[in-house]
Design a protein around this motif. Structure first.
Motif, short mmCIF file in Angstrom:
data_model
loop_
_atom_site.label_atom_id
_atom_site.label_comp_id
_atom_site.label_asym_id
_atom_site.label_seq_id
_atom_site.Cartn_x
_atom_site.Cartn_y
_atom_site.Cartn_z
N PRO A 1 0.82 -1.22 0.00
CA PRO A 1 0.00 0.00 0.00
C PRO A 1 0.85 1.28 0.00
O PRO A 1 0.51 2.25 -0.67
N GLN A 2 1.97 1.27 0.73
CA GLN A 2 2.86 2.44 0.71
C GLN A 2 3.46 2.63 -0.67
O GLN A 2 3.56 3.76 -1.17
N PHE A 3 3.86 1.53 -1.30
CA PHE A 3 4.44 1.63 -2.64
C PHE A 3 3.40 2.17 -3.62
O PHE A 3 3.73 2.94 -4.52
N ARG A 4 2.14 1.79 -3.43
CA ARG A 4 1.07 2.32 -4.28
C ARG A 4 1.01 3.84 -4.18
O ARG A 4 0.82 4.53 -5.19
N ARG B 1 -7.97 8.62 -4.13
CA ARG B 1 -7.49 7.74 -5.21
C ARG B 1 -7.09 6.38 -4.67
O ARG B 1 -7.17 5.38 -5.38
N MET B 2 -6.65 6.34 -3.42
CA MET B 2 -6.25 5.08 -2.80
C MET B 2 -7.47 4.33 -2.23
O MET B 2 -7.34 3.19 -1.80
N LEU C 1 -4.45 0.33 -11.84
CA LEU C 1 -3.02 0.08 -11.77
C LEU C 1 -2.52 0.08 -10.33
O LEU C 1 -1.59 -0.65 -10.00
N LEU C 2 -3.13 0.88 -9.49
CA LEU C 2 -2.66 0.99 -8.11
C LEU C 2 -2.83 -0.30 -7.32
O LEU C 2 -2.10 -0.55 -6.38
N VAL C 3 -3.79 -1.11 -7.72
CA VAL C 3 -4.04 -2.36 -6.99
C VAL C 3 -2.76 -3.18 -6.91
O VAL C 3 -2.47 -3.80 -5.89
N LEU C 4 -1.97 -3.18 -7.97
CA LEU C 4 -0.75 -3.99 -8.00
C LEU C 4 0.51 -3.16 -7.81
O LEU C 4 1.60 -3.67 -8.01
#
Length: 160
Positions: free
Chosen positions: A43-46, A65-66, A155-158
């Motif tokens: 989640p932080q990397f997202r 967005r998160m 895209l953020l999911v991964l």
């Protein structure tokens, strides 16, 4: 192979080949992230990916967005700031707003993941002939065009 996979393979629409290719690409993505996940959580990397792609953003916008509640997200940001990955700054256009910005070390982290991913894809492509590489490139361009641009949320999911 499950029933839907068998149906796709039998229909000749290419779905099974794309499913296999997507698994291979997920392997590349996982490999490119492996070392990074010792430093930050997914989640932080997202968050870092989002800020990398968008530039400085309002904290509330990043939380939205998160898909996170702003108060919960504030704790994530606190951890990212404490670790030196993100900086908070006052928005000069609206002094009531806080912007989040990547630090140079976070930029290097994101760039490192991207470089590892590109290197692994290049390594795989080297196993192909020039003609096969050209076929793969053309097929990926056609597929990407047909699929359209994925949303940032997708895209953020991964952590992409």
């Amino acid at each position: 192979m499950n029933d839907s996979s068998r149906a796709s393979a039998q229909s000749g629409d290419g779905a099974e080949a794309l499913i296999l290719a997507s698994r291979a690409l997920l392997g590349v993505i996982a490999k490119s992230l492996a070392d990074t996940l010792h430093d930050v959580t997914l989640p932080q990397f997202r968050v870092l990916i989002l800020l990398s792609a968008s530039g400085p953003m309002r904290m509330g916008s990043v939380a939205a967005r998160m898909g996170a509640h702003p108060s919960t997200f504030s704790r994530t940001v606190d951890r990212l700031v404490a670790a030196g990955w993100v900086e908070r700054e006052i928005n000069q256009d609206s002094r009531r707003e806080t912007l989040l910005r990547l630090t140079p070390s976070a930029r290097a982290l994101v760039d490192g993941v991207t470089a590892r991913r590109a290197a692994e894809i290049s390594r795989i492509l080297q196993n192909l002939t020039s003609e096969e590489r050209l076929q793969v490139q053309k097929a990926m361009e056609v597929f990407a065009s047909a699929a359209g641009e994925p949303s940032p949320a997708d895209l953020l999911v991964l952590g992409l």
